[in-house]
Design an enzyme around this catalytic site. Sequence first.
Site, PDB file in Angstrom:
ATOM      1  N   ARG A 176       7.548 -71.874 -71.476  1.00  0.00           N
ATOM      2  CA  ARG A 176       8.800 -71.699 -72.967  1.00  0.00           C
ATOM      3  C   ARG A 176       8.173 -70.585 -73.446  1.00  0.00           C
ATOM      4  O   ARG A 176       8.406 -69.632 -74.445  1.00  0.00           O
ATOM      5  CB  ARG A 176       8.510 -72.717 -73.202  1.00  0.00           C
ATOM      6  CG  ARG A 176       9.957 -73.112 -73.583  1.00  0.00           C
ATOM      7  CD  ARG A 176      10.644 -74.855 -74.180  1.00  0.00           C
ATOM      8  NE  ARG A 176      11.429 -75.301 -73.918  1.00  0.00           N
ATOM      9  CZ  ARG A 176      11.724 -76.642 -73.389  1.00  0.00           C
ATOM     10  NH1 ARG A 176      11.383 -77.302 -74.125  1.00  0.00           N
ATOM     11  NH2 ARG A 176      12.891 -76.773 -72.375  1.00  0.00           N
ATOM     12  N   GLU A 226      14.686 -75.662 -64.902  1.00  0.00           N
ATOM     13  CA  GLU A 226      14.557 -75.388 -65.451  1.00  0.00           C
ATOM     14  C   GLU A 226      12.901 -74.507 -65.926  1.00  0.00           C
ATOM     15  O   GLU A 226      12.262 -74.141 -64.277  1.00  0.00           O
ATOM     16  CB  GLU A 226      14.075 -76.548 -66.891  1.00  0.00           C
ATOM     17  CG  GLU A 226      15.168 -76.434 -67.136  1.00  0.00           C
ATOM     18  CD  GLU A 226      14.928 -78.517 -68.433  1.00  0.00           C
ATOM     19  OE1 GLU A 226      15.377 -78.472 -69.600  1.00  0.00           O
ATOM     20  OE2 GLU A 226      14.323 -79.009 -68.191  1.00  0.00           O
ATOM     21  N   HIS A 285      10.599 -76.977 -81.583  1.00  0.00           N
ATOM     22  CA  HIS A 285      11.344 -76.904 -81.452  1.00  0.00           C
ATOM     23  C   HIS A 285      10.244 -79.160 -80.752  1.00  0.00           C
ATOM     24  O   HIS A 285      11.065 -79.719 -80.986  1.00  0.00           O
ATOM     25  CB  HIS A 285      11.466 -76.751 -79.761  1.00  0.00           C
ATOM     26  CG  HIS A 285      12.120 -78.087 -78.812  1.00  0.00           C
ATOM     27  ND1 HIS A 285      13.091 -77.163 -79.127  1.00  0.00           N
ATOM     28  CD2 HIS A 285      12.290 -78.102 -77.782  1.00  0.00           C
ATOM     29  CE1 HIS A 285      14.004 -78.398 -78.267  1.00  0.00           C
ATOM     30  NE2 HIS A 285      13.247 -78.498 -76.353  1.00  0.00           N
ATOM     31  N   HIS A 312      11.307 -73.601 -78.836  1.00  0.00           N
ATOM     32  CA  HIS A 312      12.403 -73.487 -78.034  1.00  0.00           C
ATOM     33  C   HIS A 312      12.824 -71.964 -77.901  1.00  0.00           C
ATOM     34  O   HIS A 312      13.601 -71.433 -78.941  1.00  0.00           O
ATOM     35  CB  HIS A 312      13.593 -74.454 -78.477  1.00  0.00           C
ATOM     36  CG  HIS A 312      14.830 -74.582 -77.300  1.00  0.00           C
ATOM     37  ND1 HIS A 312      15.233 -73.623 -76.360  1.00  0.00           N
ATOM     38  CD2 HIS A 312      14.787 -75.607 -75.829  1.00  0.00           C
ATOM     39  CE1 HIS A 312      15.277 -73.814 -75.126  1.00  0.00           C
ATOM     40  NE2 HIS A 312      15.105 -75.289 -74.621  1.00  0.00           N
ATOM     41  N   ARG A 324       4.356 -77.744 -72.880  1.00  0.00           N
ATOM     42  CA  ARG A 324       4.514 -78.760 -72.803  1.00  0.00           C
ATOM     43  C   ARG A 324       5.432 -77.647 -71.661  1.00  0.00           C
ATOM     44  O   ARG A 324       6.590 -77.512 -72.039  1.00  0.00           O
ATOM     45  CB  ARG A 324       5.414 -79.486 -73.263  1.00  0.00           C
ATOM     46  CG  ARG A 324       6.006 -80.780 -72.636  1.00  0.00           C
ATOM     47  CD  ARG A 324       7.197 -81.656 -73.862  1.00  0.00           C
ATOM     48  NE  ARG A 324       8.321 -80.694 -74.572  1.00  0.00           N
ATOM     49  CZ  ARG A 324       9.745 -80.340 -74.065  1.00  0.00           C
ATOM     50  NH1 ARG A 324      10.113 -80.795 -72.956  1.00  0.00           N
ATOM     51  NH2 ARG A 324       9.968 -80.036 -75.142  1.00  0.00           N
TER      52      ARG A 324
END
Length: 536
Positions: free
Chosen positions: A285, A124, A346, A239, A381
């Site tokens: 992200r 990811e 998110h 997200h 995060r």
Amino acid sequence: MLSSFPSHQPSIVDSAHFIVIGSGIAGLYSALELSKTGSVILITKSALTESNTTYAQGGIASALDTHDSPELHYQDTIMAGAGLCDSEAVLALVYDGPKRVKHLIELGVPFDRDQENKISLTREAAHSRRRILHADGDATGREISKTLIAKVRQSNIKVYEDCYSLALATDANKQCRGVVVILNGELKLFLASAVILCTGGLGQIYGKTTNPSIATGDGMALAYNTGAALRDLEFIQFHPTALYLPPAPPFLISETVRGEGAILLNSKGQRFMPDYHPLAELAPRDIVARAIFAEIQRCGTPSVFLDLSKLSPSLIKERFPNIYETCLNYGLDITTNLIPVAPAAHYVMGGVVTNLQGQTSIPGLFAAGEVAATGVHGANRLASNSLLEGLVFAGRIADYLSKNPLTSVVITDQLQLHYPQLLTEYDSLEQDLQSLHEIMDRYLGIVRTETNLVKALNLIKKRNTTKVNHFELNPAYFELQNMYTLAQLMLKAALTRVESRGGHFRADCPNPENEWRKHIVFKKSDQTEAIMEVVE
Ligand code: SIN
């Protein structure tokens, strides 16, 4: 009891050594681990299965591969956290992680395996190694939840579902001793020597969110109303890829889809991520979400697109059965079509301040999972660190309490019950919720400005002005009140932080500032305004 809700006095229904509130990975795992030490009551406001965990797709990160190490996982986590991670907490996360994930495997979580029966690991964004374990393709959280629920059902843990936690109880020593709940329409009191908050996040403060309806920030509000410190509430993770197919909800399209090779195209069919970051679609992200936001603005269209054409139809169906089926139900075959996507709220990096044992600033009150601010996520995060955090810190709390028993004698007539402020002059729950969503989507989204934050704060404060003594024992009412309280703190923090970092981007001060490598902390005061502190 010192305080009572107008005209209601809760009756004591049950007691145990430990009360766990919430039934995601942190709640289920801490309950199971604590049951080795003492009696446990597990309270959840809906069904046991309703948690953010259940909807987690991508997976759980852990350095299990021979080409990986906790050190590398540490470096990736620190890098994503944009200067605000707590180094000790990250070390606890990455070093405890493999041991706890192995325990999940022993408990029976069916993580996907390759042809040689080795655990499959995917990638990811911002991970330097393939280290994401997944289950049933893209239903990792659901499988973890199913396994842990089965274990809870087999144990002697007492489970109360449809039980809404309204107020924490503290004793004369200001130690947390229980919780007042709404159960079957009545106020009830549960007592314990320690309470563990595992209530998840607050995505429902936004209209556009990947979070389920239960994510209303209850635990943060419970702790705040009791005097615990909250921090880092301005850091919201959007997200990058939620399905954009109105009127379908913004269903999560896992980052692992990009991890397996999908790319992002704008509405002109151009790939844009390489122009924004060397890691392209696998950049952190916050960077991908902002790039999508910029492309949406530039092209004047409501979404961008995920292109899965590099992935074979059989791989798509095998790796992403849940996403495939869900999109198909909305009339979109993702084996042949682009997926329209846009960012959605998110995850909240902040929450109730805790130490490495999950202790909050209130003795006897612990927190784990998204509700907590352990310091592992900093300002942003790293993907798939959330299930891991819930697991690791739930385990640490249970270990701590097994070695440090708390006194279990409760003098009930000295208990103080920390009810939420009864504030409201509301048109209807639906209308007030809609107003909140409009304010937060518009003013506390991916890009913020001072002018907009001031506007939003005034709108929120205007609502939070009228005290009333009339109320119904309806959880939806208190959820809404909690969200208004937290929204005010989030906006205040975002206004105070005059820089951009991780999940907080201010167009009017777009760079990180060294002097802002600090945390904004709130505590409730007797006055209308919360006490705010800026700390290292
Ligand atoms: C995803 O599957 O993209 C979500 C994983 C996460 O939020 O960590």
